[in-house]
Every structure is written in structure tokens, then in C-alpha cells.
Design a protein around this motif. Structure first.
Motif, short mmCIF file in Angstrom:
data_model
loop_
_atom_site.label_atom_id
_atom_site.label_comp_id
_atom_site.label_asym_id
_atom_site.label_seq_id
_atom_site.Cartn_x
_atom_site.Cartn_y
_atom_site.Cartn_z
N LYS B 69 0.82 -1.21 0.00
CA LYS B 69 0.00 0.00 0.00
C LYS B 69 0.86 1.26 0.00
O LYS B 69 1.93 1.27 0.61
CB LYS B 69 -0.83 -0.06 1.29
CG LYS B 69 -1.59 1.15 1.68
CD LYS B 69 -2.31 0.87 3.01
CE LYS B 69 -2.74 2.15 3.67
NZ LYS B 69 -3.40 1.91 4.95
N GLY B 70 0.38 2.31 -0.65
CA GLY B 70 1.05 3.61 -0.59
C GLY B 70 0.02 4.71 -0.66
O GLY B 70 -1.02 4.55 -1.29
N SER B 71 0.29 5.82 0.01
CA SER B 71 -0.67 6.93 0.03
C SER B 71 0.03 8.23 -0.31
O SER B 71 1.22 8.39 -0.06
CB SER B 71 -1.30 7.09 1.41
OG SER B 71 -1.89 5.89 1.82
N ALA B 72 -0.74 9.17 -0.85
CA ALA B 72 -0.21 10.51 -1.11
C ALA B 72 -1.36 11.49 -1.14
O ALA B 72 -2.51 11.12 -1.36
CB ALA B 72 0.55 10.53 -2.44
N ASN B 91 5.03 4.83 -5.87
CA ASN B 91 6.43 4.62 -5.50
C ASN B 91 6.53 4.10 -4.07
O ASN B 91 7.30 3.17 -3.79
CB ASN B 91 7.20 5.93 -5.63
CG ASN B 91 8.67 5.74 -5.30
OD1 ASN B 91 9.33 4.88 -5.87
ND2 ASN B 91 9.16 6.49 -4.32
N ILE B 92 5.75 4.66 -3.17
CA ILE B 92 5.78 4.18 -1.78
C ILE B 92 5.37 2.71 -1.72
O ILE B 92 5.99 1.91 -1.02
CB ILE B 92 4.91 5.08 -0.89
CG1 ILE B 92 5.66 6.39 -0.65
CG2 ILE B 92 4.58 4.39 0.44
CD1 ILE B 92 4.87 7.47 0.02
N THR B 96 6.82 -0.58 0.56
CA THR B 96 6.14 -1.13 1.74
C THR B 96 6.05 -2.64 1.56
O THR B 96 6.26 -3.17 0.47
CB THR B 96 4.73 -0.54 1.91
OG1 THR B 96 4.04 -0.62 0.67
CG2 THR B 96 4.79 0.91 2.35
#
Lengths: 479, 446
Positions: B69-72, B91-92, B96
Motif C-alpha cells: 500500500k502507498g498513500s499521497a 512509489n511508496i 512497503t
């Protein structure tokens, strides 16, 4: 973008706004009958990664950019802001902010001078300093260190956060300020369990500095061990006695007492309005003669430090109380003007979307002469408080409260059993007058302070040497 | 821009962002977009002090690549910003680690209806009208007594917001809402020093606000009542929590039965399902779809339908407070509470608050709590308090610089009365709560 570019170039280059637009906005503000006009432009990038259950499970990145416009007339403020740095939004915000005053004769801002200040931190981007793989490894390292300390560690949470702020301010008094501000933080929180009892321990730290440092791994290890140590101590904690008693406060973070008991009451706005218990008392004795308390934004690399405040005024060391006597208040431009003094570099705002107010930076008590051991030995029965969760204050009555997360009983001059859930409550002036010993061991905190006022949060630092207060009301369960 | 046009525009923005995430290879994606605008006016001592115009807009995105998972998030909604923000989140997610509980809630659980909860009642408020109202509010308070020597001002504010949530299951929901408020803070002084207190009113509809003068007068009454406080007696006494303070107490219960605290073992109510935590005449009931209320919602922040339910039924824990993530962590079904609870009531036999007071004998009536001394892991509770000392069921004198302490498990079981005086100004709608026994500390008599 490279490290030699100024904050102004970095903020404005990707937008359709120029410094001339900002200066023209000041002229537009001055077209109404105002005393002071200001445009604040900001771009903050932040990133954070979290570990839980032994895996790095979330990460987030954000960009927040905008322009805040302020018009002051007398005690009145007109404030508007726009999200995104765009010429169109700037124009709308200017029109809204100046509506506080009538249209008048056209005037122009002149004499713009780029403020020259000493830099308290480097311009490097702390987000880019460690690549993603190294950040993930750092979190995993803290997790493994914590779990290796003791088998009773059941849960470990680790979070690393970094932000890089670019700010620029132009004001009708000729100010042109710009600053590039890094901020980093690492937090470790653990839960330990033994015999059906669970306790939490936390440790954290950081500052306006980079993470790309050979000492970073050792720092993460230390925070992990510290969080476990605190949790294990709390497993042994006994009920806290309730009632008034002598309290010895440890060095460093317990300086949050000064922040609450004294600091907020010495912010210029409350004193201008007469709503603080310290109003109109400059020159009076408000604390024991052993107490000298200062606010100092100009300490390199600390969490509460700034090269300039958010109004472009240089930060400095301001003596608030000297040998027990009240010397002065912390000021921003608005309150300084209305009180006929100069800004002390304490004008801070959470972001472009918030108005500046007088706020603390790093607030601490200067060291005294007592040996910390001797201070503890002087107490027959009392509480030794070394870590706190947080506190709050009512600046009008002076009442403050804060909650210890690590505290011990003192019996016959010796530190004995750890205590659970100890709360200290008192009145700022009363408690400061009851300070009877001040240690020679001044320490500043590790860099976790967040100060809230009127819904705005800003990072701050606190500090103090070991202190003895002859009497504070301790809230506990054992009556 | 008209609010329905804004809603249409934000929905299109959500669709664009979801499409961009799919283009960049995300397996699943969810997006929240919000746009707020409003006006807030403060006056002090009869003079305008501050006019603030706010206009906020931003979006946040979470992408899932498998179970990573990635958040922005950003305040910029330009095409370039959408691409950059999706790329930053993606990218994150490359770095993770796999979490088997990650991902959107099951598609079958998404809210399928659109329910009008009557949350939008715009107030066309000009700054000069707001100023007059705020001055009337403060003035009515200040003129009540000569001991009211100062003021921290009165404020009037109005906000309207559009919120849109969408995810790659095809769910797209929105709220259009307003919120208006008025408040007043007064300072009183006598020979013992200065005291402050405040009062406020808040609602979705401007017509639901208390009259400006009534708010000012209530702030005045409360401030005057606090002058010349004494210390509390140290000892074990009953404690009566005024409704706004009782809401905090209920908040600690909700925190402790929330999925996040439970799966982290960070709650004193672990494994409490089916167990008694309160007297059997009390229930904690959530009513999310009441029209016009401050906490109303028809879908939660995972897109799930909300529904009425008891978290505590006749004293027994009947449901935890779960999002789809925390439900998976605990091996349970989500409860439609991603983002928290929506309109919570404490149901039970309520009594007139005066009756609660007269029945408590000698103890402390708490109208203010300070500090953060609540440990939800252990339930240890120790906070600074101010209010009134009660003797033989009568208010005797104001009290400051007291502390109250106990353990939340005991405090909840020791609730012996609740009032009819429910405070509807928040998401937790609490009455006065009487706890039969806590440790009070103040003077040295203990």
C-alpha cells in the motif's frame, strides 16, 4: 532544483507568480486604509513511513502549497488564503483580506530588503537524504532492537517522518524573508505484557536536521531501548498517592512544565488583551529567585528552532524571567506594534492557511547550582517525575495540568517504587514561587514537542535542569 | 461556483484520479476529495478583531499493488499534480511490505443507495452581519455583571463542504454539508483573581443555533460561577460529569473498543465482546442516518453502508468499532465505522440533572477537564478537573486545581445515574454521568 537555489526561486519557479507579483499585492493591500500588509507563500513536502506487526505497512507523501494574505488595521486582522500558488488565487485573497478596511489613497510598499539571518539548519531535503530502502531498514532495525531487549515486548510501532518546508514572506514594512526548513522525527512505541498486565512505553526524537548521519542507526537503537525500558518500568508501577507533596522534576522533557506553567502566559497577545495571569507584571517577582527562564529560537538544529520566524523576523534568545523577575513577553509583529515594543522573532503560524501568533520556540530554564542527587536527598516523601505525556494550561487563572508517563516515589531521599498515572496540577505563579532547588544539569528534550494554540500546531522544544518544587497537588488513586 | 456544480466537478476529478492510478498499474485504488469554504468573524470588546475567509481543497489517494500500500495527498488538482501524486503513492507501494489485511473492503459491502441526510443549509452571511451578531452575543454577556471585566471575544462562523469518496470497485459517494457556529469566551475578576469560561452553539442549520444573546449570557453565568474557587477535599467521592465532559468519558470507551486499539493490544477492553462493562440499564447506540445531525453519515470512509446498532447493549459489549482493515486484522466483519462513530447515544433511564445532584451527597461536579492522563492500555485515568464542590446534594462552591483518578473499568461499572440533559453539539451525544466513586485530590486533608 539544487541546494544552492534560494527558497524564493524554488517556491516561485514552478508557478506563474513572481516576486514582483507579491510586491504588487502589497501595493493592492495598501490601496485600502491598513497599517500593515503581508503575503506569505509556502510549499511543504512531507513523508512518513510506519511499521507495525514487524512489517513496514504504510507510507504517505504529501505536498501542501499556498499563499496566505493578511491586512492589519489597529487591532483588526483581515485574513484570506488560497491553495496552490497561482496569480489568480493571490488576487482573490488580497481582495478578501483588505476588505477589513475602507478603500483609500493609493500607496506603494517601498524599501524591500531581503532579511539576512544566521541559518540554524542546512537547506538539504531530509526526505531525499535516505532512500526508501534505507528508511525501511531503519524502521525494521528499531523493531528488531526493541524485540531483542525483552521477550515481554508484544507490539512495536515505529514511525519515521520528514518534511521540507520552503517559505517566503513579503510585507509592507519592507520585509522580504525566505527560509528552507528541514524537520525530521522518529518515534517508537511498544506494548509489553507480563502476567496479564499490559503497559505502553514511548520514545521519540528529532529536530531540524538530516537523517543521513552515521549516528542514525545508534539513535534508532537507543529510542527502541528507551521505549522498552519505560514500558517495563510501568509494569512494576504502583498506585500514586493523591494530594499536595514535594515534587522533583527530572531534566530535559519535564521542561514542558515551564512551557505550560509560564510560557503560554508570557505570549504577547494574552498580555496585550490582559487575559493572562502575567499581564501588566513586567518588573514584578513572579517566580523563585532561583528561576531564569528563556525562549531561544536561535539554537542550531533543534525542533523548536527557526532561522527567522514566519513574519521574517530573526529569532533570538529572549529572557522571559530573570532571577524570578518578569522581564518581558514573546512578541509577533501585531502585538509588538500594539504594545510599542519590537518583535522577538516569535511570530509563528501552522501554515499559510493560519494567521501568525506569538508562539514559543525552545523554552527552557537556565541551570542552577545544586547537584541533582542532593535535590533528591532533600525530599522526605514525594514524587520524582521524569517523563510526561503532555499538558495544558488556562492562561487566565494560571492553572496547568500535566500527566507523568514515568514517575517514582521518593522516600527518605531515595527514589523507590515507580508510580502509575500520576497527574500534577497547579497554578503557574504558585508553583514557580515554590521552586526551592535548581540543578546544574540543564538538558533540552529529544525533539518531540508539539504545541497547540487556537487550533494551530507548531513544533517546539523545551528544557530544564532537575528542579524541586516544594508543593504540587498530585492526582493519584490512593487517597 | 454552485455547490452541485462543485460536486459534479469533484466527482469527475475522483474518476480522473482513479483512471490515472489504473493506468500506472495499481490493482486497487481509493480517493477522497474535499472542498471547503467559509467565513469566520471574531469580535472582542465590541470591536471587530478578525475576519477570515477560508477556501480549502485537496485530495488524498491510496493505491494497492497486490497487498502493498502507498498513500499521497496534495492541495493541487492540476493534471500534472494528479500524475505526480499517483506516482508518489505508487512509489511508496514499491517499498512497503505485503500486509495480508490490506486492500479495499469487499465490493459486496459498498453502500448502494444514495440517502439525503439533510445536511446542507447554507447561510449567506456577510462579514458585517456576522460582526453585529458576534457583538450582540458578547455584549449580552458582558453587561450581566461588573465583575466581567474582560473578554476573549465572540465568534461567528459558517462553513460549507463537499466531500467525495470513490474507489476502484466503482463506488462513488458524496456529501454536501454545512456547519455553522457561534461562541463566546468571557473573563471575570474578583479579589481572588481572574477566571474564564465559554459557551457555544453549533448546527447544520443556522436556525438551529441558540440566540446570540443566550450564548453570551450562558458564557457569563459560567464565568461568574467560577470566581473565587477553592481546593477540593482529598478523598474518595462521587463525581458527576457535566455532559461535555461525559462525552469525553464515552469517547474513551469507543477508543478502547475500536479495531485499531484492539488489534494492537492497546486497550483495556481487549476480548470484551459479550462481556459486561457497564451497568445493565445502559446501552451505547449508534444512529448514523438521523437527518440533519452533526455526526450523520450514510457511508463510512471505506464506502460501506452505515447502520444503526448498539456497541454496548444492556451493559454488554455487542459490537466493536471496525473499519474493513481492523476487521480483517481481528477476523471479524467490518461494522461500517471506518472514520469513527456516527451519532452515538447513551440510552438508559435518565433523571433530571438536579435529581442526580441532590442524590450524590458530597462530591465533585466536574465542568472542565484538563490534561491527557488517560491510559487506554490499562484504563488508568487521572486528570485535572474544575467544577463545583457538592455538599448534601447542593452546589457549595467552585473548585479549581483538583484531580480525579480511577480506572475506567471501575468508573464505567460505577455509573449510578445519567441525566436528561443530553448535549447534541457533537458526534457523541452525552448526558450528565454520575460515577459513584473516584479519588479526588485537592487540599491536604486526605
Amino acid at each position: 532544483m539544487n541546494d544552492t537555489q534560494t527558497a524564493r526561486d524554488r517556491i516561485l519557479e514552478p508557478t506563474d507568480v513572481t516576486q514582483e507579483d507579491l510586491e504588487r499585492s502589497i501595493d493592492d493591500l495598501l490601496g485600502h486604509e491598513i497599517d500593515f500588509g503581508e503575503v506569505f507563500v509556502q510549499n511543504i513536502r512531507s513523508e512518513s513511513w510506519g511499521l507495525e506487526d514487524g512489517i513496514v505497512k504504510d507510507g504517505s507523501f504529501s505536498v501542501d502549497a499556498g499563499i496566505g494574505v493578511r491586512a492589519l488595521v489597529g487591532e483588526k486582522t483581515g485574513f484570506a488564503y488560497c491553495e496552490d500558488i497561482r496569480r489568480e488565487g493571490l488576487g482573490d485573497a488580497v481582495a478578501a483580506a483588505r476588505s477589513i478596511a475602507r478603500a483609500g489613497k493609493g500607496r506603494q510598499g517601498t524599501g524591500y530588503k531581503v532579511a539576512s539571518v544566521d541559518s540554524m539548519y542546512g537547506p538539504e531535503d531530509p526526505i531525499a537524504a535516505l532512500d526508501e530502502v534505507r528508511k525501511v531498514r531503519l524502521l525494521q532495525r528499531a523493531d528488531q532492537t526493541a524485540r531483542a531487549v525483552d521477550a515481554r515486548v508484544k507490539e512495536v510501532n515505529v514511525r519515521i517522518s520528514a518534511s521540507h518546508e520552503l517559505m517566503m514572506v513579503v510585507a509592507s514594512d519592507g520585509t522580504v524573508g525566505q527560509d528552507i526548513r528541514p524537520l525530521t522525527r522518529l518515534d517508537v512505541s511498544v506494548i509489553v505484557e507480563s502476567g496479564g498486565r499490559r503497559e505502553r512505553g514511548n520514545a521519540g526524537g528529532g529536530g531540524r536536521r538530516n537523517l543521513d548521519d552515521p549516528a542514525t542507526d545508534a539513535w534508532a537503537d537507543n529510542l527502541a531501548r528507551e521505549a522498552v525500558r519505560m514500558a517495563l518500568i510501568n509494569l512494576e508501577a504502583v498506585e500514586t498517592p493523591a494530594g499536595p507533596m514535594p515534587v522533583v522534576l527530572g531534566p530535559g522533557w519535564p521542561g514542558v512544565l515551564l512551557h505550560e506553567a509560564v510560557g503560554h502566559g508570557l505570549e504577547g497577545d494574552f498580555n496585550r488583551k490582559g487575559s493572562s495571569t502575567y499581564a501588566n507584571r513586567v518588573g514584578e517577582r513572579v517566580a523563585s529567585p532561583l528561576c531564569t527562564i528563556v525562549d531561544e529560537g536561535s539554537i542550531p538544529g533543534r525542533r523548536g528552532s527557526l532561522s527567522m520566524d514566519d513574519e521574517g523576523s530573526p529569532t533570538r534568545k529572549t529572557v522571559l524571567i530573570e532571577n524570578g523577575v518578569l522581564k518581558g513577553y514573546m512578541q509577533d509583529k501585531l502585538n509588538a506594534r500594539l504594545m510599542n515594543v519590537t518583535s522577538t522573532g516569535n511570530g509563528r503560524r501552522q501554515s499559510y492557511a493560519h494567521v501568525p501568533m506569538p508562539r514559543m520556540t525552545n523554552t527552557y530554564m537556565e541551570p542552577g547550582e545544586s547537584d541533582p542527587e542532593e535535590i533528591l536527598r532533600s525530599v522526605q516523601r514525594g514524587v520524582y517525575a521524569v517523563n510526561f505525556g503532555g499538558g495544558s494550561v488556562d492562561i487566565t487563572s494560571g492553572r496547568f495540568v500535566f500527566s507523568a508517563t514515568e514517575a517514582y516515589l521518593i522516600e527518605d531521599g531515595k527514589v523507590t517504587a515507580p508510580l502509575r498515572g500520576a497527574t500534577l496540577i497547579g497554578n503557574g505563579p504558585d508553583v514557580m514561587n515554590a521552586v526551592s532547588m535548581v540543578g546544574n544539569d540543564l538538558a533540552l528534550d529529544g525533539g518531540v514537542g508539539v504545541c497547540g494554540k487556537d487550533g494551530q500546531s507548531v513544533p517546539v522544544g523545551v528544557g530544564q535542569p532537575t528542579l524541586k518544587v516544594d508543593e504540587i497537588v498530585v492526582g493519584g488513586t490512593q487517597a | 461556483m454552485d455547490v452541485t456544480e462543485q460536486e459534479t466537478e469533484l466527482k469527475a476529478l475522483v474518476a480522473d484520479i482513479l483512471a490515472e492510478a489504473e493506468k500506472q498499474g495499481a490493482d486497487q485504488c481509493e480517493v477522497s476529495v474535499s472542498s471547503d469554504e467559509g467565513l469566520s468573524v471574531n469580535v472582542r470588546k465590541g470591536e471587530l478583531e478578525q475576519v477570515e475567509f477560508n477556501q480549502d481543497r485537496g485530495f488524498g489517494i491510496t493505491v494497492y499493488f497486490g497487498q502493498r500500500k502507498g498513500s499521497a495527498s496534495t492541495t493541487d488538482s492540476s493534471r500534472a499534480a494528479i500524475e505526480n501524486t499517483v506516482a508518489a503513492a505508487s512509489n511508496i507501494a514499491r517499498f512497503t511490505e505485503e500486509d495480508p489485511c490490506n486492500g479495499l473492503a469487499d465490493a459486496s459491502l459498498m453502500q448502494t443507495e444514495v440517502i439525503d441526510l439533510d445536511l446542507f443549509h447554507p447561510w449567506t452571511l456577510e462579514p458585517d452581519v456576522a460582526t453585529d451578531l458576534a457583538c450582540a452575543c458578547e455584549g449580552a454577556g458582558l453587561e450581566m455583571d461588573d465583575r466581567l471585566t474582560n473578554s476573549d471575544g465572540a465568534s461567528v462562523n459558517t462553513q460549507q463542504s463537499v466531500r467525495v469518496y470513490g474507489n476502484s470497485h466503482g463506488f462513488l459517494g458524496s456529501y454536501i454539508a454545512t456547519r455553522h457556529g457561534m461562541s463566546c469566551v468571557l473573563i471575570g475578576e474578583d479579589e481572588s483573581g481572574m477566571q474564564r469560561d465559554y459557551w457555544y452553539s453549533v448546527g447544520r442549520n443556522q436556525e438551529d443555533l441558540d440566540a446570540a444573546e443566550d450564548i453570551g449570557r450562558e458564557a457569563a453565568r459560567r464565568t461568574l460561577a467560577r470566581l473565587s474557587p477553592r481546593k477540593a477535599s482529598t478523598g474518595t467521592y462521587p463525581v458527576l460529569f457535566a455532559p461535555p465532559m461525559a462525552a469525553g468519558l464515552i469517547g474513551h470507551v469507543i477508543g478502547a473498543i475500536s479495531g485499531g486499539a484492539l488489534y494492537r493490544n492497546a486497550s483495556f477492553l481487549i476480548d470484551s465482546m459479550g462481556k459486561q462493562i457497564m451497568p445493565d440499564w445502559l446501552s451505547l447506540v449508534e444512529r448514523p442516518q438521523l437527518p440533519g445531525q452533526l455526526g450523520s453519515a450514510y457511508f463510512d470512509s471505506d464506502g460501506l453502508a452505515t447502520h444503526e446498532k448498539a456497541f454496548v447493549d444492556s451493559g454488554v459489549v455487542a459490537s466493536y468499532v471496525l473499519s474493513s482493515y481492523s476487521a480483517r486484522k481481528l477476523g471479524l466483519e467490518p461494522t461500517g465505522n471506518a472514520g469513527g462513530v456516527f451519532n452515538l447515544d447513551l440510552d438508559g433511564t435518565a433523571r433530571d440533572p438536579a435529581e442526580l445532584l441532590s442524590g450524590m451527597g458530597t462530591g465533585l461536579y466536574v465542568t472542565e477537564l484538563m490534561g491527557q492522563g488517560v491510559n487506554t492500555v490499562t484504563g488508568d485515568y487521572s486528570r485535572g478537573a474544575a467544577g463545583f464542590w457538592v455538599e448534601d446534594g447542593q452546589i457549595a462552591y467552585p473548585v479549581a486545581e483538583a484531580t480525579i483518578a480511577g480506572n475506567l473499568s471501575d468508573m464505567l461499572m460505577n455509573i449510578t445515574g445519567i441525566g436528561t440533559d443530553v448535549d447534541y453539539r457533537g458526534n457523541i451525544r452525552a448526558p450528565s454521568i454520575l460515577v459513584s466513586e473516584m479519588t479526588v485530590a485537592g487540599d491536604g486533608s486526605g
